[in-house]
Write a protein that holds these residues in place. Structure first.
Motif, PDB file in Angstrom:
ATOM      1  N   HIS A  44      27.652  17.942  54.117  1.00  0.00           N
ATOM      2  CA  HIS A  44      26.536  17.669  55.016  1.00  0.00           C
ATOM      3  C   HIS A  44      25.228  18.336  54.614  1.00  0.00           C
ATOM      4  O   HIS A  44      24.273  18.334  55.387  1.00  0.00           O
ATOM      5  CB  HIS A  44      26.893  18.105  56.438  1.00  0.00           C
ATOM      6  CG  HIS A  44      28.013  17.319  57.036  1.00  0.00           C
ATOM      7  ND1 HIS A  44      28.045  15.947  57.068  1.00  0.00           N
ATOM      8  CD2 HIS A  44      29.163  17.713  57.636  1.00  0.00           C
ATOM      9  CE1 HIS A  44      29.153  15.538  57.649  1.00  0.00           C
ATOM     10  NE2 HIS A  44      29.854  16.593  58.000  1.00  0.00           N
ATOM     11  N   VAL A  45      25.190  18.933  53.406  1.00  0.00           N
ATOM     12  CA  VAL A  45      23.984  19.651  52.986  1.00  0.00           C
ATOM     13  C   VAL A  45      23.486  19.114  51.645  1.00  0.00           C
ATOM     14  O   VAL A  45      24.254  18.985  50.691  1.00  0.00           O
ATOM     15  CB  VAL A  45      24.261  21.168  52.861  1.00  0.00           C
ATOM     16  CG1 VAL A  45      23.010  21.906  52.405  1.00  0.00           C
ATOM     17  CG2 VAL A  45      24.758  21.735  54.183  1.00  0.00           C
ATOM     18  N   LEU A  46      22.197  18.774  51.595  1.00  0.00           N
ATOM     19  CA  LEU A  46      21.549  18.353  50.359  1.00  0.00           C
ATOM     20  C   LEU A  46      20.484  19.384  49.999  1.00  0.00           C
ATOM     21  O   LEU A  46      19.738  19.829  50.870  1.00  0.00           O
ATOM     22  CB  LEU A  46      20.871  16.996  50.524  1.00  0.00           C
ATOM     23  CG  LEU A  46      21.726  15.804  50.936  1.00  0.00           C
ATOM     24  CD1 LEU A  46      20.853  14.570  51.100  1.00  0.00           C
ATOM     25  CD2 LEU A  46      22.817  15.549  49.929  1.00  0.00           C
ATOM     26  N   VAL A  47      20.443  19.766  48.728  1.00  0.00           N
ATOM     27  CA  VAL A  47      19.388  20.648  48.234  1.00  0.00           C
ATOM     28  C   VAL A  47      18.591  19.850  47.209  1.00  0.00           C
ATOM     29  O   VAL A  47      19.153  19.368  46.226  1.00  0.00           O
ATOM     30  CB  VAL A  47      19.969  21.929  47.598  1.00  0.00           C
ATOM     31  CG1 VAL A  47      18.852  22.773  46.991  1.00  0.00           C
ATOM     32  CG2 VAL A  47      20.733  22.740  48.638  1.00  0.00           C
ATOM     33  N   ASN A  48      17.317  19.690  47.475  1.00  0.00           N
ATOM     34  CA  ASN A  48      16.436  18.894  46.607  1.00  0.00           C
ATOM     35  C   ASN A  48      17.019  17.510  46.338  1.00  0.00           C
ATOM     36  O   ASN A  48      16.967  16.994  45.227  1.00  0.00           O
ATOM     37  CB  ASN A  48      16.141  19.639  45.309  1.00  0.00           C
ATOM     38  CG  ASN A  48      15.397  20.935  45.562  1.00  0.00           C
ATOM     39  OD1 ASN A  48      14.580  21.027  46.461  1.00  0.00           O
ATOM     40  ND2 ASN A  48      15.689  21.953  44.780  1.00  0.00           N
ATOM     41  N   GLY A  49      17.629  16.923  47.386  1.00  0.00           N
ATOM     42  CA  GLY A  49      18.140  15.560  47.310  1.00  0.00           C
ATOM     43  C   GLY A  49      19.532  15.407  46.720  1.00  0.00           C
ATOM     44  O   GLY A  49      20.043  14.301  46.633  1.00  0.00           O
TER      45      GLY A  49
END
Length: 73
Positions: free
Chosen positions: A37-42
């Motif tokens: 559930h987590v995106l970092v820089n897409g």
């Protein structure tokens, strides 16, 4: 997009999730990351220790989009 100010060079992703009030414990952060559930820089991220630097963007499902902002030293 909500800006979350840090006062050091970087912050670990699990600490960032707590600071941004997305989770209240490290265990909750771990579960959120494992569920994808987590995106970092897409890009999907599952490492709690991922270092985030000012300018990085973090998207959390059902919580919104956050940006890491550097604070005054």
């Amino acid at each position: 997009m909500k800006k979350i100010v840090i006062h050091s060079g970087y912050i670990k992703l699990d600490q960032f999730l707590k600071l941004s009030d997305c989770v209240s414990t490290g265990g909750m952060a771990k579960a959120l990351l494992q569920e994808g559930h987590v995106l970092v820089n897409g890009e999907k991220e599952d490492r709690r220790g991922r270092k985030l630097y000012p300018g990085d963007k973090v998207e959390v499902k059902d919580e919104g989009l956050f940006e890491v902002a550097g604070g005054e030293e």
